[in-house]
Design a protein around this motif. Structure first.
Motif, PDB file in Angstrom:
ATOM      1  N   ARG A 185      35.311  34.557  47.329  1.00  0.00           N
ATOM      2  CA  ARG A 185      35.404  35.171  48.474  1.00  0.00           C
ATOM      3  C   ARG A 185      37.159  35.276  48.610  1.00  0.00           C
ATOM      4  O   ARG A 185      37.973  34.404  48.885  1.00  0.00           O
ATOM      5  N   LEU A 186      37.783  36.577  49.069  1.00  0.00           N
ATOM      6  CA  LEU A 186      39.161  36.826  49.150  1.00  0.00           C
ATOM      7  C   LEU A 186      39.490  37.522  50.556  1.00  0.00           C
ATOM      8  O   LEU A 186      38.823  38.352  50.823  1.00  0.00           O
ATOM      9  N   VAL A 187      40.538  37.108  51.354  1.00  0.00           N
ATOM     10  CA  VAL A 187      40.801  37.682  52.548  1.00  0.00           C
ATOM     11  C   VAL A 187      42.040  38.510  52.061  1.00  0.00           C
ATOM     12  O   VAL A 187      42.874  37.940  51.418  1.00  0.00           O
ATOM     13  N   LEU A 188      41.830  39.740  52.391  1.00  0.00           N
ATOM     14  CA  LEU A 188      42.977  40.935  51.989  1.00  0.00           C
ATOM     15  C   LEU A 188      43.835  41.021  53.126  1.00  0.00           C
ATOM     16  O   LEU A 188      43.363  40.860  54.269  1.00  0.00           O
ATOM     17  N   GLU A 189      44.889  41.369  52.703  1.00  0.00           N
ATOM     18  CA  GLU A 189      46.013  41.731  53.672  1.00  0.00           C
ATOM     19  C   GLU A 189      46.665  43.238  53.318  1.00  0.00           C
ATOM     20  O   GLU A 189      46.381  43.704  52.375  1.00  0.00           O
ATOM     21  N   LYS A 190      47.022  43.983  54.504  1.00  0.00           N
ATOM     22  CA  LYS A 190      47.389  45.436  54.188  1.00  0.00           C
ATOM     23  C   LYS A 190      48.604  45.202  52.998  1.00  0.00           C
ATOM     24  O   LYS A 190      49.304  44.481  53.025  1.00  0.00           O
ATOM     25  N   GLY A 191      48.231  46.222  52.209  1.00  0.00           N
ATOM     26  CA  GLY A 191      49.042  46.281  51.102  1.00  0.00           C
ATOM     27  C   GLY A 191      48.610  45.605  49.955  1.00  0.00           C
ATOM     28  O   GLY A 191      49.127  46.064  48.633  1.00  0.00           O
ATOM     29  N   ASP A 192      47.637  45.001  49.784  1.00  0.00           N
ATOM     30  CA  ASP A 192      46.807  44.358  48.615  1.00  0.00           C
ATOM     31  C   ASP A 192      46.383  45.306  47.685  1.00  0.00           C
ATOM     32  O   ASP A 192      45.778  46.236  48.490  1.00  0.00           O
ATOM     33  N   SER A 193      45.984  45.135  46.667  1.00  0.00           N
ATOM     34  CA  SER A 193      44.956  45.855  45.807  1.00  0.00           C
ATOM     35  C   SER A 193      44.089  44.889  44.994  1.00  0.00           C
ATOM     36  O   SER A 193      44.294  43.736  44.954  1.00  0.00           O
ATOM     37  N   LEU A 194      42.753  45.668  44.931  1.00  0.00           N
ATOM     38  CA  LEU A 194      41.928  44.950  43.912  1.00  0.00           C
ATOM     39  C   LEU A 194      41.571  45.814  42.715  1.00  0.00           C
ATOM     40  O   LEU A 194      41.610  47.156  42.992  1.00  0.00           O
ATOM     41  N   LEU A 195      41.717  45.261  41.521  1.00  0.00           N
ATOM     42  CA  LEU A 195      41.384  45.995  40.180  1.00  0.00           C
ATOM     43  C   LEU A 195      40.464  45.463  39.159  1.00  0.00           C
ATOM     44  O   LEU A 195      40.449  44.146  39.233  1.00  0.00           O
ATOM     45  N   LEU A 196      39.313  46.137  39.411  1.00  0.00           N
ATOM     46  CA  LEU A 196      38.307  45.808  38.547  1.00  0.00           C
ATOM     47  C   LEU A 196      38.448  46.297  36.827  1.00  0.00           C
ATOM     48  O   LEU A 196      38.887  47.709  37.063  1.00  0.00           O
ATOM     49  N   CYS A 197      37.951  45.929  35.978  1.00  0.00           N
ATOM     50  CA  CYS A 197      38.232  46.329  34.715  1.00  0.00           C
ATOM     51  C   CYS A 197      37.396  45.724  33.773  1.00  0.00           C
ATOM     52  O   CYS A 197      36.850  44.364  33.943  1.00  0.00           O
ATOM     53  N   SER A 198      36.995  46.480  32.521  1.00  0.00           N
ATOM     54  CA  SER A 198      36.447  45.974  31.404  1.00  0.00           C
ATOM     55  C   SER A 198      37.567  45.314  30.603  1.00  0.00           C
ATOM     56  O   SER A 198      38.520  45.555  30.602  1.00  0.00           O
ATOM     57  N   ASP A 199      36.651  44.625  29.309  1.00  0.00           N
ATOM     58  CA  ASP A 199      37.811  44.095  28.670  1.00  0.00           C
ATOM     59  C   ASP A 199      38.436  44.959  27.736  1.00  0.00           C
ATOM     60  O   ASP A 199      39.419  44.547  26.880  1.00  0.00           O
ATOM     61  N   GLY A 200      37.982  46.219  27.827  1.00  0.00           N
ATOM     62  CA  GLY A 200      38.904  47.207  26.852  1.00  0.00           C
ATOM     63  C   GLY A 200      40.324  47.312  27.290  1.00  0.00           C
ATOM     64  O   GLY A 200      41.348  47.353  26.687  1.00  0.00           O
ATOM     65  N   LEU A 201      40.356  47.135  28.738  1.00  0.00           N
ATOM     66  CA  LEU A 201      41.807  47.034  29.195  1.00  0.00           C
ATOM     67  C   LEU A 201      42.626  45.841  29.043  1.00  0.00           C
ATOM     68  O   LEU A 201      43.574  45.896  28.400  1.00  0.00           O
ATOM     69  N   THR A 202      42.081  44.633  29.074  1.00  0.00           N
ATOM     70  CA  THR A 202      42.712  43.593  28.840  1.00  0.00           C
ATOM     71  C   THR A 202      42.950  43.266  27.362  1.00  0.00           C
ATOM     72  O   THR A 202      43.924  42.494  27.069  1.00  0.00           O
ATOM     73  N   GLY A 203      42.118  43.564  26.722  1.00  0.00           N
ATOM     74  CA  GLY A 203      42.314  43.683  25.179  1.00  0.00           C
ATOM     75  C   GLY A 203      43.222  44.701  24.548  1.00  0.00           C
ATOM     76  O   GLY A 203      43.927  44.264  23.375  1.00  0.00           O
TER      77      GLY A 203
END
Length: 248
Positions: A185-203
Protein backbone atom coordinates in the motif's frame (compact mmCIF):
# COMPACT_ATOMS: atom_id res chain seq x y z
CA UNK A 1 -5.43 14.63 -8.39
CA UNK A 2 -5.78 13.81 -12.05
CA UNK A 3 -4.37 10.44 -13.18
CA UNK A 4 -2.98 10.17 -16.69
CA UNK A 5 -2.15 6.67 -17.93
CA UNK A 6 -0.48 5.19 -21.00
CA UNK A 7 0.81 1.74 -21.84
CA UNK A 8 2.68 -0.08 -24.55
CA UNK A 9 3.68 -3.68 -25.22
CA UNK A 10 6.17 -4.82 -27.85
CA UNK A 11 7.36 -8.24 -28.99
CA UNK A 12 10.98 -7.16 -28.52
CA UNK A 13 13.97 -7.72 -30.76
CA UNK A 14 14.22 -11.51 -30.56
CA UNK A 15 10.93 -13.26 -29.73
CA UNK A 16 8.53 -14.38 -32.46
CA UNK A 17 5.38 -13.83 -30.38
CA UNK A 18 4.26 -11.46 -27.64
CA UNK A 19 3.12 -13.30 -24.52
CA UNK A 20 2.65 -10.11 -22.47
CA UNK A 21 -0.75 -8.52 -21.93
CA UNK A 22 -1.48 -5.07 -20.50
CA UNK A 23 -4.55 -2.98 -19.77
CA UNK A 24 -5.67 0.02 -17.74
CA UNK A 25 -8.75 2.02 -16.85
CA UNK A 26 -9.43 5.38 -15.22
CA UNK A 27 -12.81 6.02 -13.59
CA UNK A 28 -15.03 8.75 -14.99
CA UNK A 29 -14.59 10.85 -11.84
CA UNK A 30 -10.76 10.42 -11.91
CA UNK A 31 -10.77 9.13 -8.34
CA UNK A 32 -9.59 5.65 -9.34
CA UNK A 33 -7.19 4.07 -11.79
CA UNK A 34 -6.46 0.42 -12.48
CA UNK A 35 -3.23 -0.76 -14.15
CA UNK A 36 -2.37 -4.37 -15.03
CA UNK A 37 0.64 -6.13 -16.60
CA UNK A 38 0.98 -9.90 -17.12
CA UNK A 39 3.88 -11.84 -18.64
CA UNK A 40 2.81 -15.28 -19.83
CA UNK A 41 4.83 -18.47 -20.08
CA UNK A 42 4.35 -21.91 -21.56
CA UNK A 43 4.82 -23.49 -24.96
CA UNK A 44 2.48 -23.36 -27.94
CA UNK A 45 0.19 -20.35 -27.33
CA UNK A 46 0.05 -20.92 -23.60
CA UNK A 47 1.71 -17.75 -22.42
CA UNK A 48 -0.44 -15.51 -24.57
CA UNK A 49 -3.60 -17.22 -23.38
CA UNK A 50 -2.64 -17.22 -19.69
CA UNK A 51 -1.67 -13.56 -19.61
CA UNK A 52 -4.84 -12.57 -21.46
CA UNK A 53 -7.02 -14.54 -19.02
CA UNK A 54 -5.25 -12.91 -16.07
CA UNK A 55 -5.64 -9.38 -17.36
CA UNK A 56 -9.18 -9.78 -18.67
CA UNK A 57 -10.33 -11.32 -15.39
CA UNK A 58 -8.70 -8.57 -13.35
CA UNK A 59 -10.34 -5.88 -15.45
CA UNK A 60 -13.69 -7.69 -15.30
CA UNK A 61 -13.70 -7.99 -11.51
CA UNK A 62 -11.95 -4.79 -10.39
CA UNK A 63 -13.03 -2.67 -13.34
CA UNK A 64 -16.57 -3.10 -12.10
CA UNK A 65 -15.72 -1.03 -9.03
CA UNK A 66 -14.40 1.76 -11.22
CA UNK A 67 -17.46 1.73 -13.45
CA UNK A 68 -19.85 1.81 -10.50
CA UNK A 69 -17.87 4.36 -8.53
CA UNK A 70 -17.89 2.06 -5.49
CA UNK A 71 -14.17 1.41 -5.31
CA UNK A 72 -13.51 4.55 -3.30
CA UNK A 73 -15.81 3.17 -0.57
CA UNK A 74 -14.29 -0.32 -0.74
CA UNK A 75 -12.92 -1.08 2.73
CA UNK A 76 -10.90 -4.13 1.68
CA UNK A 77 -9.32 -3.56 -1.74
CA UNK A 78 -6.75 -6.30 -1.10
CA UNK A 79 -9.55 -8.83 -0.63
CA UNK A 80 -11.12 -7.76 -3.91
CA UNK A 81 -7.77 -7.99 -5.68
CA UNK A 82 -7.08 -11.45 -4.29
CA UNK A 83 -10.57 -12.57 -5.34
CA UNK A 84 -9.85 -11.41 -8.89
CA UNK A 85 -6.52 -13.23 -8.84
CA UNK A 86 -8.12 -16.42 -7.52
CA UNK A 87 -10.71 -16.35 -10.30
CA UNK A 88 -8.03 -15.78 -12.93
CA UNK A 89 -6.02 -18.65 -11.52
CA UNK A 90 -9.06 -20.93 -11.60
CA UNK A 91 -9.76 -20.02 -15.23
CA UNK A 92 -6.17 -20.67 -16.25
CA UNK A 93 -6.21 -24.07 -14.54
CA UNK A 94 -9.45 -25.00 -16.30
CA UNK A 95 -7.93 -24.14 -19.69
CA UNK A 96 -4.89 -26.24 -18.85
CA UNK A 97 -7.06 -29.24 -18.06
CA UNK A 98 -9.16 -28.78 -21.19
CA UNK A 99 -6.21 -28.58 -23.60
CA UNK A 100 -3.09 -30.77 -23.07
CA UNK A 101 -1.03 -28.39 -25.25
CA UNK A 102 -1.58 -25.70 -22.61
CA UNK A 103 -0.59 -27.89 -19.68
CA UNK A 104 2.47 -25.78 -18.81
CA UNK A 105 0.97 -22.33 -19.24
CA UNK A 106 1.05 -19.71 -16.52
CA UNK A 107 1.67 -16.02 -16.07
CA UNK A 108 3.05 -13.35 -13.81
CA UNK A 109 0.71 -10.56 -12.74
CA UNK A 110 1.16 -7.11 -11.25
CA UNK A 111 -1.80 -4.87 -10.44
CA UNK A 112 -1.95 -1.28 -9.22
CA UNK A 113 -5.36 -0.05 -8.07
CA UNK A 114 -5.25 3.62 -7.11
CA UNK A 115 -8.16 4.86 -4.99
CA UNK A 116 -8.21 8.53 -3.95
CA UNK A 117 -4.42 8.80 -4.07
CA UNK A 118 -3.71 5.49 -2.33
CA UNK A 119 -2.13 2.76 -4.47
CA UNK A 120 -2.88 -0.86 -3.65
CA UNK A 121 -0.29 -3.12 -5.31
CA UNK A 122 -0.64 -6.88 -5.84
CA UNK A 123 1.80 -9.14 -7.66
CA UNK A 124 2.98 -12.66 -8.37
CA UNK A 125 6.13 -13.45 -10.34
CA UNK A 126 8.76 -11.04 -11.60
CA UNK A 127 6.73 -8.32 -13.26
CA UNK A 128 7.31 -5.20 -11.20
CA UNK A 129 5.81 -1.96 -9.91
CA UNK A 130 8.00 1.11 -9.44
CA UNK A 131 7.28 4.40 -7.71
CA UNK A 132 8.78 7.63 -9.02
CA UNK A 133 8.77 10.21 -6.21
CA UNK A 134 10.77 13.43 -5.96
CA UNK A 135 12.99 12.41 -8.85
CA UNK A 136 13.84 9.01 -7.40
CA UNK A 137 12.91 5.55 -8.73
CA UNK A 138 12.02 2.83 -6.22
CA UNK A 139 10.94 -0.75 -6.92
CA UNK A 140 7.92 -1.58 -4.75
CA UNK A 141 7.68 -5.32 -5.47
CA UNK A 142 9.90 -8.30 -4.74
CA UNK A 143 10.62 -10.77 -7.55
CA UNK A 144 9.22 -14.24 -6.91
CA UNK A 145 12.25 -16.01 -8.40
CA UNK A 146 14.83 -18.57 -7.39
CA UNK A 147 17.61 -16.10 -8.04
CA UNK A 148 16.03 -13.51 -5.72
CA UNK A 149 15.96 -16.13 -2.97
CA UNK A 150 19.64 -16.84 -3.62
CA UNK A 151 20.50 -13.14 -3.44
CA UNK A 152 18.72 -12.81 -0.12
CA UNK A 153 20.31 -15.88 1.46
CA UNK A 154 23.78 -14.84 0.27
CA UNK A 155 24.30 -17.75 -2.12
CA UNK A 156 25.17 -15.32 -4.91
CA UNK A 157 26.05 -11.65 -5.31
CA UNK A 158 24.31 -9.16 -7.63
CA UNK A 159 27.16 -9.42 -10.13
CA UNK A 160 26.50 -13.16 -10.40
CA UNK A 161 22.87 -12.82 -11.52
CA UNK A 162 23.51 -12.59 -15.30
CA UNK A 163 25.49 -15.84 -15.12
CA UNK A 164 22.90 -17.92 -13.26
CA UNK A 165 21.33 -20.24 -15.89
CA UNK A 166 17.98 -20.55 -14.09
CA UNK A 167 17.71 -16.88 -13.07
CA UNK A 168 14.24 -16.52 -14.58
CA UNK A 169 12.67 -19.52 -12.83
CA UNK A 170 9.65 -18.31 -10.86
CA UNK A 171 8.66 -19.41 -7.37
CA UNK A 172 5.09 -18.07 -7.74
CA UNK A 173 2.83 -17.47 -10.72
CA UNK A 174 -0.79 -17.76 -11.81
CA UNK A 175 -1.61 -21.25 -12.99
CA UNK A 176 -0.13 -22.93 -9.91
CA UNK A 177 -2.18 -24.68 -7.23
CA UNK A 178 -2.04 -21.57 -5.06
CA UNK A 179 -2.04 -17.96 -6.23
CA UNK A 180 -1.64 -15.98 -3.02
CA UNK A 181 -0.35 -12.55 -4.02
CA UNK A 182 1.98 -10.17 -2.23
CA UNK A 183 0.51 -6.78 -1.40
CA UNK A 184 1.77 -3.27 -0.80
CA UNK A 185 0.00 0.00 0.00
CA UNK A 186 1.45 3.36 -1.06
CA UNK A 187 0.19 6.87 -0.36
CA UNK A 188 0.83 8.90 -3.51
CA UNK A 189 1.41 12.63 -3.86
CA UNK A 190 0.79 15.01 -6.71
CA UNK A 191 3.59 14.58 -9.24
CA UNK A 192 4.24 10.95 -8.35
CA UNK A 193 4.25 8.21 -11.00
CA UNK A 194 3.67 4.46 -10.92
CA UNK A 195 5.36 2.29 -13.52
CA UNK A 196 4.37 -1.33 -14.08
CA UNK A 197 6.51 -3.48 -16.36
CA UNK A 198 7.37 -6.99 -17.45
CA UNK A 199 10.90 -8.32 -17.04
CA UNK A 200 11.57 -7.56 -20.70
CA UNK A 201 12.15 -3.95 -19.68
CA UNK A 202 14.29 -4.69 -16.63
CA UNK A 203 16.30 -7.23 -18.59
CA UNK A 204 17.06 -4.91 -21.49
CA UNK A 205 17.42 -1.49 -19.89
CA UNK A 206 19.28 -0.73 -16.63
CA UNK A 207 17.16 1.11 -14.08
CA UNK A 208 19.76 3.88 -14.03
CA UNK A 209 18.70 4.76 -17.59
CA UNK A 210 15.00 5.11 -16.84
CA UNK A 211 14.61 8.45 -15.11
CA UNK A 212 16.02 10.58 -17.95
CA UNK A 213 13.53 8.91 -20.28
CA UNK A 214 10.44 9.49 -18.12
CA UNK A 215 11.23 12.82 -16.44
CA UNK A 216 9.93 16.22 -17.45
CA UNK A 217 6.52 17.45 -18.64
CA UNK A 218 6.05 15.09 -21.61
CA UNK A 219 2.91 12.96 -21.92
CA UNK A 220 2.72 9.43 -20.49
CA UNK A 221 2.49 8.10 -24.06
CA UNK A 222 5.78 9.78 -24.98
CA UNK A 223 7.54 8.50 -21.86
CA UNK A 224 6.33 4.93 -22.34
CA UNK A 225 7.48 4.98 -25.95
CA UNK A 226 10.89 6.28 -24.81
CA UNK A 227 11.34 3.29 -22.49
CA UNK A 228 10.28 0.72 -25.05
CA UNK A 229 12.38 2.26 -27.83
CA UNK A 230 15.44 2.30 -25.58
CA UNK A 231 14.85 -1.39 -24.80
CA UNK A 232 14.61 -2.19 -28.50
CA UNK A 233 17.80 -0.22 -29.15
CA UNK A 234 19.43 -2.58 -26.63
CA UNK A 235 18.08 -5.59 -28.58
CA UNK A 236 15.51 -6.60 -25.93
CA UNK A 237 15.59 -10.40 -25.77
CA UNK A 238 12.08 -10.65 -24.33
CA UNK A 239 8.70 -9.00 -24.80
CA UNK A 240 8.68 -5.49 -23.32
CA UNK A 241 5.60 -4.08 -21.61
CA UNK A 242 5.11 -0.84 -19.69
CA UNK A 243 2.10 0.91 -18.13
CA UNK A 244 2.75 4.34 -16.64
CA UNK A 245 0.50 6.44 -14.41
CA UNK A 246 1.25 10.08 -13.64
CA UNK A 247 -0.67 11.95 -10.95
CA UNK A 248 -1.13 15.63 -11.78
Amino acid sequence: MNPRVAGLTDVGAVRAANQDTIDWQVSDDNRQALLVVADGMGGYQGGEIASRIAVDTTMEVLGGYLASGNGSEHDAPQDAMQAAINLANERIQLRRVADPELAKMGTTLVIAWVIDGVAHIAHLGDSRCYLVHNGELQCETRDDTVVQNMLEDGSIQPDDVPHVPFRNVLTRALGASSALASFRRLVLEKGDSLLLCSDGLTGALPETDWLPLISGPASPDYKVRNLVNASLDNQAADNVSVVLLILD
